[in-house]
Motif scaffolding. Structure first.
Motif: not given
Length: 290
Positions: A61-64, A68-72, A122-129, A161-170
């Motif tokens: 939903s955002s460029t940052p 980070f997501g594509l890097y991971l 793709p939070y599911g895939l990234i954090f499952a990895s 961690l940056q990706l995980l905390l990007s929008s707090w609970k969301r």
């Protein structure tokens, strides 16, 4: 620390997923739908549109978050090289579906208005990895910055961690659901780690990539019929003398074997890397990419 050879050698599925994620993020961003993506409580009991479901899986939903997501995703291509494209495709499908079900369950149970719209991507895939990353990728170097100890794996953890905390609970909730999905895969529920797609399906996806990828996949399949292939590649790529090297520790050999390499190739790679396990991993991955 890197994920092995640069580029997408022996990682065609990762390549497709990264490109798809970037394209969907740009398309939904241009149409102004980025802020409306992500699963919500209303979607569970209402009509969930197909475009929103696809967007919530692929589009950030955002460029940052995209950076980070594509890097991971790019770094975690190392796991596709270890287990093969077919099994990695199963891992992706399992991670996406299971994390999605956990998100639905969490929204239904919590009913928290502050998380009524989860972050898309793709939070599911990234954090499952991160589960195999934590358990299977060894630390090769440690260093201190202002008295704080870091390792060569710290940069990956910081990006996560940056990706995980990007929008707090969301964003935290999808990340936790991905970690749970990765844990279930690791525990081999329903023998999922042995599952494979039919060869017809695998060949279809292989045709979606460039010819060089098809060639590398064919070489990977041929490697399965010749057990000494990786060993010969290690010897050919790094033709140094082994007689003067120190015999590698048994635990280092066992670590590489647990990552999917055969014992003889692991031992020779460690000898050539002077028992540096991270360098030996890169040697083995480079040998597979020839």
């Amino acid at each position: 620390m890197n994920g092995g050879p640069s580029g997408f050698h022996n990682a065609p599925v990762t390549k497709i997923f990264v490109i798809a994620s970037a394209i969907f993020t740009i398309v939904f961003g241009i149409r102004g739908r980025s802020n409306n993506l992500g699963l919500s409580y209303q979607d569970i009991f209402g009509a969930l549109h197909i475009w929103k479901l696809i967007g919530s899986v692929f589009a950030f939903s955002s460029t940052p978050e995209l950076m980070f997501g594509l890097y991971l995703l790019y770094y975690f291509r190392v796991f596709e090289r270890q287990i093969g494209s077919n099994k990695y495709s199963v891992f992706i499908l399992f991670s996406v579906i299971v994390s999605f079900l956990f998100e639905v369950l969490a929204l239904a149970v919590l009913k928290d208005p502050t998380v009524n719209l989860l972050k898309s991507g793709p939070y599911g895939l990234i954090f499952a990895s991160f589960i195999p990353f934590y358990l299977d990728i060894p630390v090769s170097t440690r260093f201190r910055v202002f008295g704080i100890q870091f390792s060569d794996k710290s940069f990956i953890y910081l990006a996560g961690l940056q990706l995980l905390l990007s929008s707090w609970k969301r964003s935290i909730l999808p990340g936790i659901c991905g970690i749970l999905a990765g844990s279930l895969y690791r525990l081999n529920v329903f023998h999922i780690r042995k599952a494979k797609f039919p060869e017809r399906v695998a060949s279809f996806f292989s045709r979606l990539t460039w010819p060089s990828v098809n060639t590398s996949m064919a070489r990977t399949r041929n490697a399965g019929t010749a057990p000494s292939y990786a060993t010969r590649q290690v010897e050919r790529t790094y033709p140094s003398s082994m007689s003067s090297a120190v015999e590698p520790p048994e635990d280092s050999i066992a670590t590489l074997v647990s990552m999917g390499f055969d014992r003889n190739s692991a031992r020779q790679a460690l000898v050539r890397a002077r028992n540096d396990i991270n360098a030996a991993t890169n040697i083995l991955l480079e040998a597979q990419s020839y």
